[in-house]
Design an enzyme around this catalytic site. Structure first.
Site, short mmCIF file in Angstrom:
data_model
loop_
_atom_site.label_atom_id
_atom_site.label_comp_id
_atom_site.label_asym_id
_atom_site.label_seq_id
_atom_site.Cartn_x
_atom_site.Cartn_y
_atom_site.Cartn_z
N LYS A 1 40.21 -14.89 113.48
CA LYS A 1 39.99 -14.31 114.80
C LYS A 1 40.67 -12.97 114.85
O LYS A 1 41.62 -12.72 114.11
CB LYS A 1 40.60 -15.22 115.88
CG LYS A 1 39.99 -15.03 117.25
CD LYS A 1 38.73 -15.87 117.41
CE LYS A 1 38.04 -15.62 118.71
NZ LYS A 1 37.00 -16.64 118.95
N ASP B 1 33.43 -11.79 120.98
CA ASP B 1 34.12 -12.76 121.82
C ASP B 1 34.24 -12.05 123.18
O ASP B 1 33.45 -11.13 123.45
CB ASP B 1 35.50 -13.12 121.22
CG ASP B 1 36.12 -14.38 121.82
OD1 ASP B 1 35.76 -15.48 121.41
OD2 ASP B 1 36.97 -14.26 122.73
N1 GLU Z 1 33.81 -15.91 119.42
C1 GLU Z 1 32.93 -17.03 119.19
C2 GLU Z 1 33.75 -18.30 119.11
O1 GLU Z 1 34.75 -18.43 119.79
C3 GLU Z 1 31.96 -16.81 118.04
C4 GLU Z 1 32.56 -16.49 116.73
C5 GLU Z 1 31.56 -16.12 115.63
O2 GLU Z 1 30.36 -16.14 115.86
O3 GLU Z 1 32.02 -15.82 114.54
O4 GLU Z 1 33.43 -19.24 118.42
#
Ligand code: GLU
Length: 449
Positions: free
Chosen positions: A129, A169
């Site tokens: 992340k 996100d």
């Molecule tokens: N931010 C999204 C999540 O919390 C998607 C992450 C992604 O597609 O890599 O899962």
């Protein structure tokens, strides 16, 4: 609620003392460790080789300066983060968040959750992340572009189709991904579509990626309702938030015959007893980027905007918190139960406080934790990676059919795992255990790395 097993207690104590001032990270770890007592009782080998300690420690954490010039010519400085949490199952995968609340603890909690979420999808993706404390609110398009370019000027050296693949996100959507991809391409002189997901359809994006998190949460809740012989049809639903997760949850709930009567943003919430007008909401939020009060003004008669208070005061059968972490408190959970809620599906990451989760579960409310219910977004990111790797692109229907099957699979895996570990109907335990076992098996096979 499960207490933490004695054998796991020192692991939590160590995480808390080594990561001071990161309450969200402690909360996410605690919640998973609470579920693992039953696993280590059955399979004590997971206590060997400091496996659980290693799962709680990110493989790599990158923190960097992001200087950029605003429209007035002033130099601004933000802080950028990328936490590469766990790569046992595949390249680090997870979104970038732009929000003033972002700090290393928030990104670590999100990366930790992501690791188990990604494992639950059954796809070959590790967990990571990132993001920045940059506040996109009120910034011009040119400022957003310069910021994204500056961020990618550092981040590009840490990415790769086989290394780390960010996405969006909170605060990061198609526009931001486009600017970041453009800068990556320029810096490297390589058209590597597989280094980011959530891309636009004109440059390697996947159909249904934008819709996937909201659709996926709705599929998951529908599957939970089916276990009780019911469905969304005729249900009153409240969806918090009005970003991409909320918008596409509302769309799918409406398609399934439910009526969404409220949604929100950080300035307040609206109640629309006729059911949310999706086209209007999309115009206000996605096109004009305005506040939610504008929805009440434009929709007119009978629609209320409430600036203070909690959206969870609005009576509903199904609640879908889709805004941000810890947005639904124990008090909110009590109110929802008093008003007859039967199911909760978390569209956001960790939106319910631990107290709220316990209250829902004690009251027998069907409760879907975010790491299972909102996994449709990242699962479709993995489908985007698959399309990029094979230089192919699939139709919307084909992609949505895959997404629906993946969500059904996640639901069933959580449900069956909860049964297997003696906690029928406990989707929190099911999700934590099923996710953990998949990561742990791979980590055991790979040795101490
Ligand atoms: N931010 C999204 C999540 O919390 C998607 C992450 C992604 O597609 O890599 O899962």
């Amino acid at each position: 609620m499960n207490k933490i097993d004695d054998k796991l207690q020192p692991i939590l104590a160590e995480v808390v003392s080594r990561n001071a001032g990161e309450p969200e990270f402690h909360q996410a770890v605690q919640e998973v460790l609470e579920s693992l007592g039953r696993v280590v009782a059955k399979h004590p080998h997971y206590l060997e080789a400091a496996l659980i300690e290693r799962i709680c420690e990110p493989e790599r954490q990158i923190i960097f300066r992001i200087p950029w010039v605003d429209d007035a010519g002033n130099v601004q400085i933000n802080r950028g983060f990328r936490v590469q949490f766990n790569s046992a199952l595949g390249p680090y995968k997870g979104g970038l968040r732009f929000h003033p609340s972002v700090n290393v603890g928030i990104i670590k909690f999100l990366g930790f959750e992501q690791t188990f979420k990604n494992a639950l999808t059954g796809m070959p993706i590790g967990g990571g992340k990132g993001g920045s404390d940059f506040d996109p609110k009120g910034r011009s398009d040119a400022e957003i572009m310069r910021f994204c370019q500056s961020l990618m000027t550092e981040l590009h050296r840490h990415l790769g189709e086989y290394t780390d693949v960010p996405a969006g996100d909170i605060g990061v959507g198609g526009r931001e991904i486009g600017y970041m991809f453009g800068q990556y391409k320029r810096l490297t002189n390589r058209y590597e579509a597989g280094i980011l997901t959530g891309k636009g359809l004109s440059y390697g994006g996947s159909q249904a990626r934008t819709e996937a998190t909201g659709y996926g949460n709705t599929y998951f809740v529908q599957a939970m309702l089916e276990t009780k012989g019911t469905s969304f049809d005729g249900k009153r639903v409240v969806v918090s938030g009005s970003g991409n997760v909320a918008i596409y949850s509302i769309e799918k709930v409406q398609e399934f015959g439910g009526k969404v009567v409220a949604c929100s943003d950080s300035s307040g919430y609206v109640i629309d007893e006729n059911g949310i007008d999706l086209a209007l909401l999309q115009e206000i939020k996605e096109v004009r980027r305005e506040r939610i009060s504008e929805y009440a003004l434009r929709r007119g008669e009978g629609v209320q905007f409430i600036a203070n208070g909690s959206i969870w005061d609005v009576p509903c059968d199904v609640a879908m918190p889709s805004a941000t972490q810890n947005e639904l408190s124990g008090k909110d959970a009590h109110t929802l139960i008093k008003n007859g809620v039967i199911a909760v599906g978390e569209g956001a990451n960790m939106p319910s406080t631990p107290e709220a989760v316990r209250i829902f579960q004690d009251a027998g409310v069907l409760f879907a934790p975010g790491k299972a219910a909102n996994a449709g977004g990242v699962a479709t990111s993995a489908l985007e990676m698959q399309q990029n790797a094979s230089r192919d692109s699939w139709s919307f229907d084909q992609t949505e059919t895959r997404l629906a099957a993946i969500m059904r699979g996640i639901h069933d895996r959580c449900y069956e795992t909860a049964d297997e570990y003696g906690a029928p109907g406990d989707y929190v335990l099911g999700a934590n255990v099923a996710g953990f076992v998949r990561v742990a098996e791979a980590m055991r096979a790979l040795g101490v790395v």
